[in-house]
Design an enzyme around this catalytic site. Structure first.
Site, mmCIF file in Angstrom:
data_model
loop_
_atom_site.group_PDB
_atom_site.id
_atom_site.type_symbol
_atom_site.label_atom_id
_atom_site.label_comp_id
_atom_site.label_asym_id
_atom_site.label_seq_id
_atom_site.Cartn_x
_atom_site.Cartn_y
_atom_site.Cartn_z
ATOM 1 N N CYS A 57 0.806 -1.229 0.000
ATOM 2 C CA CYS A 57 0.000 0.000 0.000
ATOM 3 C C CYS A 57 0.833 1.269 0.000
ATOM 4 O O CYS A 57 0.513 2.222 -0.713
ATOM 5 C CB CYS A 57 -0.968 -0.009 1.172
ATOM 6 S SG CYS A 57 -0.190 0.272 2.790
ATOM 7 N N HIS A 108 -1.587 1.801 6.948
ATOM 8 C CA HIS A 108 -2.140 1.773 5.599
ATOM 9 C C HIS A 108 -2.216 3.193 5.051
ATOM 10 O O HIS A 108 -2.912 4.050 5.611
ATOM 11 C CB HIS A 108 -3.530 1.133 5.617
ATOM 12 C CG HIS A 108 -4.109 0.882 4.260
ATOM 13 N ND1 HIS A 108 -3.440 0.174 3.289
ATOM 14 C CD2 HIS A 108 -5.301 1.252 3.706
ATOM 15 C CE1 HIS A 108 -4.195 0.118 2.193
ATOM 16 N NE2 HIS A 108 -5.313 0.765 2.421
ATOM 17 N N ASP A 156 -7.985 4.286 -2.894
ATOM 18 C CA ASP A 156 -7.104 3.272 -2.311
ATOM 19 C C ASP A 156 -6.861 2.193 -3.359
ATOM 20 O O ASP A 156 -7.711 1.338 -3.593
ATOM 21 C CB ASP A 156 -7.754 2.672 -1.063
ATOM 22 C CG ASP A 156 -6.883 1.617 -0.388
ATOM 23 O OD1 ASP A 156 -5.791 1.325 -0.909
ATOM 24 O OD2 ASP A 156 -7.305 1.083 0.653
#
Length: 288
Positions: free
Chosen positions: A68, A107, A122
């Protein structure tokens, strides 16, 4: 770094200087279908970096994927280059064993504002939990996408993202009881606040996730890529192809021999590794 080179990497052919909602949705979907979520650098003698230039060279020039912090940091750069108003945020992943969110941000995600509305972008959560399109930041609204129904809720202190999916039908009976199969229909993914962050905010966590012996990313080799019909995944030495259907998801799974890994990565994930790795699937709470 060259925006056009990044857009070519994900296959975007539209106007790169038109920061509207349609373009945002398009580049978001193209990214998740072109750039794998993977952690092979942790297992092949390399390391994951928070240096944007290193990430660019890895993902754009070397045709790799990333986790991520890499994917979403690169996406953040691309958004700004295209003229979007975007802000980096931090998320705390939900630990289903502890039934609580992690104590620190692990994250990296992006908040994008267009025409007075805010959206969560995302491009790197992976597997069946990957959003294909940005989510409008509005509490309690069901937002259906091909992987399932996503929902953001605000409890006054933080935003929480959940996903409700479909029943998974395992094609091969030999994998019906696999611990990799997530049989939960509704799952909490992570929480977030709207506090602006920068790349340095994630440096300590990035190191910890690559060095702590209890880290999921040390216990498992992970790779997933969204497809037009679902997604593909390589967890340890188990390869899966998931097809999204109206009432259920069809899951085909098979074991991959070590000498087949290179061909699978090239054929299914369009990826060639310079440094090889040994598949790993030690006990940890991570499911498809």
């Amino acid at each position: 770094m060259d925006l056009r080179e990044y857009l070519n990497r994900i296959g975007f052919t539209g106007q790169f200087n038109k920061p509207d909602l349609d373009s945002l949705f398009t580049i978001h979907k193209l990214h998740v279908m072109s750039v794998p979520f993977e952690n092979f650098s942790v297992h092949n003698g390399e390391k994951n970096s928070m240096d944007l230039h290193v990430i660019y060279n890895k993902i754009v020039k070397s045709n790799r994927g990333g986790w991520c912090c890499e994917n979403n940091l690169l996406f953040s750069w691309a958004l700004k280059e295209m003229g979007y108003k975007s802000t980096i945020l931090g998320g705390r992943v939900f630990n289903s064993l502890e039934q609580d969110f992690l104590p620190s941000d692990s994250h990296l995600i992006n908040l994008v504002e267009i025409d007075g509305k805010q959206y969560i972008a995302d491009v790197s959560f992976g597997m069946s939990y990957q959003i294909w399109y940005p989510l409008e930041l509005i509490s309690g609204k069901d937002q259906p996408q091909p992987p399932g129904v996503f929902r953001l809720t605000n409890n006054g202190e933080k935003w929480i993202l959940q996903k409700t999916g479909r029943k998974q039908i395992i094609v091969d009976n030999g994998f019906v009881d696999s611990t990799l199969v997530d049989k939960r229909l509704t799952k909490t993914l992570y929480s977030l606040t709207l506090t602006p962050r920068d790349a340095d905010h994630f440096l300590e966590m990035s190191v910890m996730l690559q060095t702590n012996p209890d880290s999921l990313f040390l216990l498992k080799t992970i790779c997933s890529l969204q497809t037009v019909t679902g997604y593909r995944a390589l967890l340890g030495s188990t390869y899966s192809e998931v097809t999204f259907k109206e009432d259920s998801d069809s899951v085909e799974m098979k074991k991959i021999l070590d000498d087949e890994i290179e061909d699978v990565l090239k054929e299914k994930f369009n990826m060639v590794l310079v440094n090889k790795f040994t598949p790993k699937n030690q006990k940890a709470d991570f499911r498809m």
